[in-house]
Design a protein around this motif. Structure first.
Motif, PDB file in Angstrom:
ATOM      1  N   TYR A 149       0.505  -1.268  -0.134  1.00 50.53           N
ATOM      2  CA  TYR A 149      -0.004   0.061   0.119  1.00 50.53           C
ATOM      3  C   TYR A 149       1.124   0.741  -0.350  1.00 50.53           C
ATOM      4  O   TYR A 149       0.885   2.277  -0.862  1.00 50.53           O
ATOM      5  N   GLU A 150       1.870   1.112   1.234  1.00 49.24           N
ATOM      6  CA  GLU A 150       3.263   2.517   1.140  1.00 49.24           C
ATOM      7  C   GLU A 150       3.681   2.699  -0.346  1.00 49.24           C
ATOM      8  O   GLU A 150       4.137   4.019  -0.436  1.00 49.24           O
ATOM      9  N   SER A 151       3.878   1.825  -1.060  1.00 46.60           N
ATOM     10  CA  SER A 151       4.627   1.657  -1.964  1.00 46.60           C
ATOM     11  C   SER A 151       3.852   2.316  -3.451  1.00 46.60           C
ATOM     12  O   SER A 151       4.755   2.894  -3.228  1.00 46.60           O
ATOM     13  N   LEU A 152       2.296   2.694  -3.407  1.00 43.98           N
ATOM     14  CA  LEU A 152       1.586   3.522  -4.218  1.00 43.98           C
ATOM     15  C   LEU A 152       1.395   4.445  -4.143  1.00 43.98           C
ATOM     16  O   LEU A 152       1.861   5.480  -3.396  1.00 43.98           O
ATOM     17  N   LEU A 153       1.543   5.273  -4.792  1.00 42.20           N
ATOM     18  CA  LEU A 153       1.880   6.491  -4.860  1.00 42.20           C
ATOM     19  C   LEU A 153       0.845   6.848  -4.215  1.00 42.20           C
ATOM     20  O   LEU A 153      -0.353   6.352  -5.168  1.00 42.20           O
ATOM     21  N   ARG A 154       0.733   8.461  -4.055  1.00 41.64           N
ATOM     22  CA  ARG A 154      -0.827   9.300  -3.793  1.00 41.64           C
ATOM     23  C   ARG A 154      -2.200   8.667  -4.420  1.00 41.64           C
ATOM     24  O   ARG A 154      -3.307   8.484  -4.006  1.00 41.64           O
ATOM     25  N   GLN A 155      -1.144   9.817  -5.275  1.00 40.70           N
ATOM     26  CA  GLN A 155      -2.717   9.387  -7.070  1.00 40.70           C
ATOM     27  C   GLN A 155      -2.739   7.936  -7.264  1.00 40.70           C
ATOM     28  O   GLN A 155      -4.363   7.623  -7.121  1.00 40.70           O
ATOM     29  N   GLU A 156      -2.341   7.157  -7.235  1.00 42.18           N
ATOM     30  CA  GLU A 156      -2.156   5.757  -7.457  1.00 42.18           C
ATOM     31  C   GLU A 156      -3.179   4.967  -6.251  1.00 42.18           C
ATOM     32  O   GLU A 156      -4.454   4.827  -6.796  1.00 42.18           O
ATOM     33  N   ARG A 157      -2.877   5.157  -5.691  1.00 41.57           N
ATOM     34  CA  ARG A 157      -4.091   5.010  -3.730  1.00 41.57           C
ATOM     35  C   ARG A 157      -5.383   5.032  -4.064  1.00 41.57           C
ATOM     36  O   ARG A 157      -6.512   4.765  -4.152  1.00 41.57           O
ATOM     37  N   ARG A 158      -5.502   6.841  -4.377  1.00 43.99           N
ATOM     38  CA  ARG A 158      -6.932   6.985  -4.568  1.00 43.99           C
ATOM     39  C   ARG A 158      -7.845   6.778  -6.132  1.00 43.99           C
ATOM     40  O   ARG A 158      -8.685   6.489  -5.237  1.00 43.99           O
ATOM     41  N   ALA A 159      -6.921   7.186  -7.026  1.00 44.86           N
ATOM     42  CA  ALA A 159      -7.452   6.176  -7.950  1.00 44.86           C
ATOM     43  C   ALA A 159      -7.876   4.390  -8.128  1.00 44.86           C
ATOM     44  O   ALA A 159      -8.918   4.108  -7.985  1.00 44.86           O
ATOM     45  N   LEU A 160      -7.138   3.984  -7.146  1.00 46.33           N
ATOM     46  CA  LEU A 160      -7.366   2.124  -6.572  1.00 46.33           C
ATOM     47  C   LEU A 160      -8.231   2.311  -5.676  1.00 46.33           C
ATOM     48  O   LEU A 160      -9.570   1.358  -5.490  1.00 46.33           O
ATOM     49  N   HIS A 161      -8.854   3.365  -4.823  1.00 47.73           N
ATOM     50  CA  HIS A 161     -10.298   3.168  -3.598  1.00 47.73           C
ATOM     51  C   HIS A 161     -11.213   3.834  -4.396  1.00 47.73           C
ATOM     52  O   HIS A 161     -12.026   2.981  -4.001  1.00 47.73           O
ATOM     53  N   LEU A 162     -10.824   4.818  -5.432  1.00 50.77           N
ATOM     54  CA  LEU A 162     -12.515   5.030  -6.487  1.00 50.77           C
ATOM     55  C   LEU A 162     -12.832   3.627  -6.611  1.00 50.77           C
ATOM     56  O   LEU A 162     -13.692   3.319  -7.086  1.00 50.77           O
ATOM     57  N   LEU A 181     -17.904   1.345   1.834  1.00 51.79           N
ATOM     58  CA  LEU A 181     -17.753   2.050   0.845  1.00 51.79           C
ATOM     59  C   LEU A 181     -17.230   3.474   1.203  1.00 51.79           C
ATOM     60  O   LEU A 181     -16.325   3.821   0.358  1.00 51.79           O
ATOM     61  N   ALA A 182     -17.821   3.550   2.465  1.00 50.92           N
ATOM     62  CA  ALA A 182     -17.487   5.187   3.079  1.00 50.92           C
ATOM     63  C   ALA A 182     -15.903   5.486   2.964  1.00 50.92           C
ATOM     64  O   ALA A 182     -15.108   6.115   2.535  1.00 50.92           O
ATOM     65  N   ARG A 183     -14.896   3.935   3.381  1.00 51.51           N
ATOM     66  CA  ARG A 183     -13.465   4.157   4.023  1.00 51.51           C
ATOM     67  C   ARG A 183     -13.268   4.126   2.534  1.00 51.51           C
ATOM     68  O   ARG A 183     -12.418   4.951   2.606  1.00 51.51           O
ATOM     69  N   HIS A 184     -13.176   3.524   1.327  1.00 49.01           N
ATOM     70  CA  HIS A 184     -12.977   3.169   0.318  1.00 49.01           C
ATOM     71  C   HIS A 184     -13.524   5.230  -0.355  1.00 49.01           C
ATOM     72  O   HIS A 184     -11.831   5.946  -1.127  1.00 49.01           O
ATOM     73  N   PHE A 185     -14.127   5.172  -0.534  1.00 46.13           N
ATOM     74  CA  PHE A 185     -14.311   6.949  -0.682  1.00 46.13           C
ATOM     75  C   PHE A 185     -13.774   8.104  -0.450  1.00 46.13           C
ATOM     76  O   PHE A 185     -13.116   8.691  -0.406  1.00 46.13           O
ATOM     77  N   GLU A 186     -13.630   7.745   1.466  1.00 46.19           N
ATOM     78  CA  GLU A 186     -12.556   8.258   1.784  1.00 46.19           C
ATOM     79  C   GLU A 186     -11.126   8.240   1.797  1.00 46.19           C
ATOM     80  O   GLU A 186     -10.746   9.523   1.676  1.00 46.19           O
ATOM     81  N   ARG A 187     -10.443   7.852   1.715  1.00 46.37           N
ATOM     82  CA  ARG A 187      -9.422   6.851   1.025  1.00 46.37           C
ATOM     83  C   ARG A 187      -9.221   7.415  -0.511  1.00 46.37           C
ATOM     84  O   ARG A 187      -8.145   8.051  -1.082  1.00 46.37           O
ATOM     85  N   TYR A 220     -21.669   8.227   2.453  1.00 44.81           N
ATOM     86  CA  TYR A 220     -21.450   7.153   2.833  1.00 44.81           C
ATOM     87  C   TYR A 220     -21.938   6.450   4.123  1.00 44.81           C
ATOM     88  O   TYR A 220     -22.338   5.891   5.240  1.00 44.81           O
ATOM     89  N   LEU A 221     -20.372   7.522   5.330  1.00 48.65           N
ATOM     90  CA  LEU A 221     -20.332   7.606   6.332  1.00 48.65           C
ATOM     91  C   LEU A 221     -21.652   7.948   6.824  1.00 48.65           C
ATOM     92  O   LEU A 221     -21.844   7.042   8.233  1.00 48.65           O
ATOM     93  N   ALA A 222     -22.514   9.072   6.435  1.00 50.70           N
ATOM     94  CA  ALA A 222     -23.478   9.472   7.244  1.00 50.70           C
ATOM     95  C   ALA A 222     -25.018   7.920   7.501  1.00 50.70           C
ATOM     96  O   ALA A 222     -24.929   7.427   8.207  1.00 50.70           O
ATOM     97  N   LEU A 223     -24.923   7.044   5.978  1.00 51.16           N
ATOM     98  CA  LEU A 223     -25.321   6.351   6.167  1.00 51.16           C
ATOM     99  C   LEU A 223     -25.578   4.797   7.093  1.00 51.16           C
ATOM    100  O   LEU A 223     -25.824   3.980   7.456  1.00 51.16           O
ATOM    101  N   ALA A 224     -23.828   4.380   7.189  1.00 50.14           N
ATOM    102  CA  ALA A 224     -23.484   4.074   7.532  1.00 50.14           C
ATOM    103  C   ALA A 224     -23.319   4.275   9.015  1.00 50.14           C
ATOM    104  O   ALA A 224     -23.541   3.312  10.626  1.00 50.14           O
TER     105      ALA A 224
END
Length: 192
Positions: free
Chosen positions: A61-74, A95-101, A111-115
């Protein structure tokens, strides 16, 4: 290739599997599995791999660039919504966790409010308090927010105070309720 790079490559390859973008992925997953980095968790109803150790997962996870991590979570969140549209409520915390990240503020908030609401309805009080707090952090600071955001803020604060009655210190709960009352006064909404 270093262990961290192999694990990172494995994470990217698993993402590619979900959309069938990589023809030789099965072999590459076999190499990662043979090296002990990942393990087959399930083959039905869907192919699922897990990292053999949390440290390997963290390194990948940490080896991925921030932009790559964001794209993967989305991508993961969008894939879950596409594959399981009828399980939206059940998957809300994931879903909330992935959209946050993915730093998708509006979707994370939704999704946080729903959860948080669902956790409160199940009397999962600690989870409801945590989810509501995370949702509140997605709202803009200050009073320069929309009417809907102000209503949601009041709802989440009330949910935190109510769900946290047993675990949140009394002075903190009272502070939350005072903020809810202030929001209700500003909204001229006696329902709050």
């Amino acid at each position: 290739m270093s262990t961290e790079r192999q694990a990172a490559a494995g994470a990217e390859q698993m993402s590619a599997l979900s959309e069938g973008r990589h023809a030789g992925l099965g072999q590459e997953l076999g190499v990662l599995e043979g090296s002990g980095l990942i393990a087959l968790a399930a083959s039905t109803p869907e192919l699922e791999y897990i990292f053999r150790h949390a440290l390997i997962q963290d390194a990948a996870y940490e080896s991925l660039l921030r932009q790559e991590r964001r794209a993967l979570h989305l991508e993961v969140a969008e894939t879950l919504l596409a594959l399981y549209p009828d399980r939206r409520d059940e998957l809300a915390p994931v879903l909330a966790r992935h959209f946050e990240r993915a730093e998708e503020r509006e979707l994370a908030l939704e999704y946080l409010a729903l959860a948080a609401r669902l956790a409160a309805s199940r009397y999962a009080r600690a989870e409801a308090v945590d989810l509501a707090a995370r949702a509140l952090r997605q709202l803009p600071d200050g009073d320069d927010i929309s009417l809907d955001e102000r209503r949601l803020r009041a709802e989440l604060r009330y949910l935190q105070a109510e769900a946290g009655a047993e675990s949140v210190p009394l002075d903190e709960s009272l502070g939350l309720l005072q903020q809810v009352m202030a929001d209700a006064d500003e909204l001229y909404d006696p329902a709050i």
